[in-house]
Design a protein around this motif. Structure first.
Motif, short mmCIF file in Angstrom:
data_model
loop_
_atom_site.label_atom_id
_atom_site.label_comp_id
_atom_site.label_asym_id
_atom_site.label_seq_id
_atom_site.Cartn_x
_atom_site.Cartn_y
_atom_site.Cartn_z
N VAL A 38 0.20 -39.06 -49.76
CA VAL A 38 0.97 -37.91 -50.25
C VAL A 38 0.90 -36.84 -49.17
O VAL A 38 -0.17 -36.57 -48.62
CB VAL A 38 0.40 -37.40 -51.59
CG1 VAL A 38 1.15 -36.16 -52.05
CG2 VAL A 38 0.49 -38.49 -52.64
N GLY B 100 1.68 -21.67 -55.19
CA GLY B 100 1.73 -22.89 -55.98
C GLY B 100 3.16 -23.29 -56.29
O GLY B 100 4.11 -22.67 -55.80
N GLU C 254 -2.83 -37.02 -47.62
CA GLU C 254 -3.87 -37.40 -48.57
C GLU C 254 -3.59 -38.79 -49.14
O GLU C 254 -2.44 -39.16 -49.30
CB GLU C 254 -3.83 -36.38 -49.71
CG GLU C 254 -5.14 -36.10 -50.34
CD GLU C 254 -5.03 -34.93 -51.30
OE1 GLU C 254 -5.70 -33.93 -51.06
OE2 GLU C 254 -4.28 -35.02 -52.28
N ILE D 243 -2.57 -42.08 -60.93
CA ILE D 243 -3.02 -41.09 -61.92
C ILE D 243 -2.82 -41.59 -63.34
O ILE D 243 -1.73 -42.04 -63.71
CB ILE D 243 -2.25 -39.77 -61.72
CG1 ILE D 243 -2.51 -39.23 -60.30
CG2 ILE D 243 -2.66 -38.73 -62.76
CD1 ILE D 243 -1.60 -38.11 -59.89
P1 ADP Z 1 1.57 -27.73 -56.66
O1 ADP Z 1 0.69 -27.28 -57.78
O2 ADP Z 1 1.70 -26.70 -55.60
O3 ADP Z 1 2.89 -28.23 -57.13
P2 ADP Z 1 -0.13 -30.10 -56.49
O4 ADP Z 1 -1.21 -30.32 -55.49
O5 ADP Z 1 -0.57 -29.78 -57.87
O6 ADP Z 1 0.84 -28.97 -55.90
O7 ADP Z 1 0.79 -31.38 -56.49
C1 ADP Z 1 1.88 -31.53 -57.36
C2 ADP Z 1 1.87 -32.89 -58.02
O8 ADP Z 1 1.93 -33.91 -57.03
C3 ADP Z 1 0.60 -33.18 -58.80
O9 ADP Z 1 0.70 -32.69 -60.12
C4 ADP Z 1 0.53 -34.68 -58.74
O10 ADP Z 1 1.32 -35.26 -59.77
C5 ADP Z 1 1.16 -35.03 -57.41
N1 ADP Z 1 0.13 -35.27 -56.38
C6 ADP Z 1 -0.45 -34.37 -55.58
N2 ADP Z 1 -1.38 -34.91 -54.77
C7 ADP Z 1 -1.40 -36.25 -55.07
C8 ADP Z 1 -2.17 -37.38 -54.59
N3 ADP Z 1 -3.10 -37.25 -53.63
N4 ADP Z 1 -1.92 -38.57 -55.14
C9 ADP Z 1 -0.98 -38.70 -56.12
N5 ADP Z 1 -0.24 -37.70 -56.59
C10 ADP Z 1 -0.44 -36.47 -56.10
#
Ligand code: ADP
Ligand code: MG
Length: 387
Positions: free
Chosen positions: A44, A52, A99, A104
């Protein structure tokens, strides 16, 4: 002070809070190398900005193949990312976090922050993770579990259990969750954090709990105790005028309106912003030059207000106590000459040597509008705003 997700995750790792494996990258090449080093697909790719809502704005994307890593990193790096937290102008993306992509099972929410009303640290957890917590709080408040921790007594085992049961975690997950919450509480206290937020905290298909997102804000007034995190400050993410003001110890916050204002004392600054609004105008900033402001600080404050192109008029509202009105007036006159002021300036002064101060302003021959009192100042500012 705000920091990036990848920096918050570094602190999480130090405290033993599980995070996905990942690496920060500044270029497409670095992103490619980071993905190779992780040795897993999908990865990702996540835009690193101090805001955010990146996912919804297109700043968090999955890459299934090595080629996709290149194309996705290329599209995110250098993009202007607009989210509900950046405002319409968006933010330039200069870094990405690469990452491992996790499978999930469920997204949860967890945060810790000081609660001023009860003078405790409040921990909040919710099964409704991955969503805007404000929306959850408004629509389904029963989905948020809270515990209040007296900072002198510390986090008690029954409290972490209450959170775990509130999230309806099963035994194997409770065992992972409780040490994690304890570690986060320690981190929050050790660093005087004003917010630690994990949204989402995830349960993976292979039944691990990890912080998928990470946000930490720090209390600026306590930063002097935490020199080790000062290197995390990213000036690119801060408003340039706020950065400039911080060099002179001015409390300046840029806002959206067109009436600049300079005040000594935070309470008076709030009251001044209120009268600007009452007069039907909008403040362009908050600026507290401090109770013991010098003429030099007044000059710097004035210059910073005027470098905001939105400013169509300025209201100076000073109570002359430690800083006498005549000294202030002299400072304003000199600053006005130096910075070549093109907008009307209304001044309301009260306090020590106010008569001499007004005299200096009247005699300066400059375009300075002297107000009798607060309501007169408000009317004069309203007239500027209408013009
Ligand atoms: P933001 O809150 O700024 O939108 P997040 O880090 O919460 O950013 O990421 C948004 C969404 O992306 C998460 O809710 C998740 O569903 C997905 N996501 C983020 N990082 C990963 C990861 N390492 N693996 C799988 N899904 C991810
Ligand atoms: Mg998030």
């Amino acid at each position: 002070m705000k920091i990036h997700e990848y920096q918050a995750k570094e602190l999480f790792q130090k405290y033993g809070v599980p995070i996905p494996r990942g690496k920060v990258a500044l270029t497409v090449e670095e992103a490619k190398a980071a993905a190779e080093e992780l040795g897993t697909l999908p990865v990702v790719i996540k835009a690193q900005i101090h805001a955010g809502g990146r996912g919804k704005g297109g700043g968090v994307k999955l890459a299934q193949t090595a080629d996709e890593v290149t194309s996705v990193a290329d599209s995110i790096l250098g993009m202007t990312l607009v989210t509900h937290q950046t405002g319409p102008e968006g933010r330039l993306v200069r870094k990405v976090l690469v990452e491992e992509g996790l499978e999930i099972e469920k997204e949860l929410y967890l945060s810790l922050l000081p609660d001023r009303a009860t003078a405790t640290i409040v921990l909040m957890a919710s099964e409704a993770g991955g969503m805007d917590i404000e929306e959850v709080a408004a629509a389904t408040p029963e989905k948020i579990v809270k515990v209040h921790v007296n900072p002198l007594l510390g986090l008690q085992p029954f409290m972490t259990r209450k959170l775990a049961y509130g999230l309806r975690l099963e035994a194997d997950l409770v065992k992972q969750f409780i040490p994690m919450v304890n570690a986060l509480y320690r981190l929050c206290m050790d660093y005087d954090a004003s917010l630690v937020e994990i949204n989402p905290l995830v349960i993976t298909k292979d039944r691990r709990i990890l912080a998928l997102d990470a946000k930490i804000n720090f209390d600026d007034n306590a930063l002097f105790r935490h020199k080790d995190i000062l290197g995390y400050r990213d000036l690119d993410e801060e408003d340039p005028l706020e950065v400039e003001a911080s060099k002179y110890n001015l409390n300046y916050i840029k806002m959206d309106g067109n009436i600049g204002n300079m005040v000594n004392g935070a309470g008076l600054a709030m009251a001044t912003m209120d009268i600007i609004k009452l007069a039907g105008a909008e403040p362009a900033n908050f600026l507290d030059v401090g109770g013991g402001a010098s003429a030099e600080m007044v000059e710097n404050g004035f210059r910073i207000i005027l470098s905001d192109p939105n400013v169509k008029g300025v209201l100076i509202n000073i109570f002359g106590g430690i800083l006498r009105c005549d000294v202030l007036a002299q400072g304003v006159v000199e600053a006005t000459k130096k910075v070549n002021v093109k907008v009307p300036v209304v001044i309301r002064m009260e306090g020590t040597n106010v008569e001499q101060g007004r005299e200096i302003l009247y005699k300066s021959g400059l375009n300075l509008i002297v107000a009798k009192d607060l309501s007169d100042a408000a009317e004069k500012v309203a007239a500027i705003a209408k013009a």
